[in-house]
Every structure is written in structure tokens, then in C-alpha cells.
Design an enzyme around this catalytic site. Structure first.
Site, short mmCIF file in Angstrom:
data_model
loop_
_atom_site.label_atom_id
_atom_site.label_comp_id
_atom_site.label_asym_id
_atom_site.label_seq_id
_atom_site.Cartn_x
_atom_site.Cartn_y
_atom_site.Cartn_z
CB THR A 1 -1.32 -4.27 2.30
OG1 THR A 1 -0.20 -3.39 2.44
CG2 THR A 1 -2.12 -3.90 1.07
NE ARG B 1 -0.66 3.32 4.41
CZ ARG B 1 -1.88 2.80 4.41
NH1 ARG B 1 -2.69 2.99 3.42
NH2 ARG B 1 -2.29 2.08 5.43
CD GLU C 1 2.24 -2.15 7.98
OE1 GLU C 1 3.35 -1.78 7.55
OE2 GLU C 1 1.17 -1.62 7.63
NE ARG D 1 3.10 7.02 4.64
CZ ARG D 1 2.82 5.89 5.27
NH1 ARG D 1 3.40 4.76 4.91
NH2 ARG D 1 1.96 5.86 6.27
CG ASP E 1 -0.31 -0.09 2.52
OD1 ASP E 1 0.85 0.32 2.67
OD2 ASP E 1 -0.96 -0.58 3.47
#
Length: 148
Positions: free
Chosen positions: A42, A36, A44, A85, A22
Site C-alpha cells: 500500500t 507485513r 506509504e 516482521r 499493509d
């Protein structure tokens, strides 16, 4: 799938790196920007979560043929997360259509709806339906990992 709305994807950006399922890095206006995927999460890689490798592999495969994406923000969501992000819905070309990668990850069981960094509300209802279908079909992590 969620297809791009008419005229929504005018600018396409080169993907330079795929960190996990992701998070990607793109080339934007002569600099790299981390992106992001909005509205979902999703597993990690750092925590070696169940289905993390499969989620990253799916994103890599999806962006392999056409390593260009279109980014769309959520009108009610944040633009940037606490890590700097960009928060975006990520669209790519798939089978002749421009579709949202975020939604495909959820529907195929590589991701779950989650708002860890900022809300994404535009597609929340359709996302909930996609997630329920993935769970009922035991797609991806729903079957392999027993997600709840």
C-alpha cells in the site's frame, strides 16, 4: 475474493495495532509480532503517498468489527523480512466468509502487487488478474493517483 482453503484458518490472533494499510501488530503466543502483508504494497504514510490514508482507513475498517486475523505463510516465500516482521497472507471474516485481506486491498485499488521484502508466489497469477481489473476499473489509487 480469495477465500481460505478448508482447514487453513485454525488459529486466530488479536490485532493490537494497525500501522498502515499493509502492516499490523498481532498478539501471538504471549508477545506482540509485527506482520507485513505478503505480495502487495500500500502507499506509504511517511512519504505522504497518494492514497496512503485511504489504504490505512480501509484496513482499519476491515478489521474493526472482527479484530482477529488468521495468518498463512506462502510455501515458496520467506517467513520474515529484513525488519523482523512476519510475512503472511492475512485472512479475516467478511460477510460470513473468511477472505484474504491482501487480495481485497489489491482488487479495490488500495494496493499494488509488489515484492519489496520477499516473494509471495502462491497467489501471484490471481493477484495479477485482480490488479489488472482494478486498474481497468480505475479503482482506488489507479483512478485517484494515476498509478501505472
Amino acid at each position: 475474493w480469495i477465500e481460505a482453503e478448508a482447514g487453513e484458518c485454525k488459529k486466530w490472533h488479536n490485532v493490537t495495532y494497525i500501522a498502515d494499510g499493509d502492516t499490523i501488530t498481532i498478539w501471538l503466543e504471549e508477545q506482540r509480532e509485527r506482520v507485513r502483508f505478503l505480495m502487495m504494497n500500500t502507499p506509504e504514510l511517511k512519504g505522504r503517498d497518494c492514497y496512503a490514508l485511504e489504504a490505512k482507513a480501509f484496513t482499519v475498517q476491515a478489521l474493526k468489527a472482527e479484530s482477529r486475523v488468521c495468518l498463512v505463510s506462502d510455501p515458496a516465500g520467506d517467513e520474515i523480512d529484513k525488519y523482523g516482521r512476519l510475512l503472511r497472507y492475512v485472512y479475516y471474516r467478511h460477510e460470513g466468509k473468511v477472505v484474504q485481506l491482501n487480495a481485497r486491498l489489491v482488487r479495490l485499488g488500495y494496493a499494488r502487487l509488489l515484492y519489496p521484502y520477499a516473494k509471495g508466489v502462491k497467489y501471484e497469477q490471481v493477484g495479477l488478474k485482480m490488479q489488472a481489473k482494478a486498474a481497468a476499473d480505475k479503482q482506488g489509487g489507479w483512478g485517484a493517483c494515476g498509478w501505472k
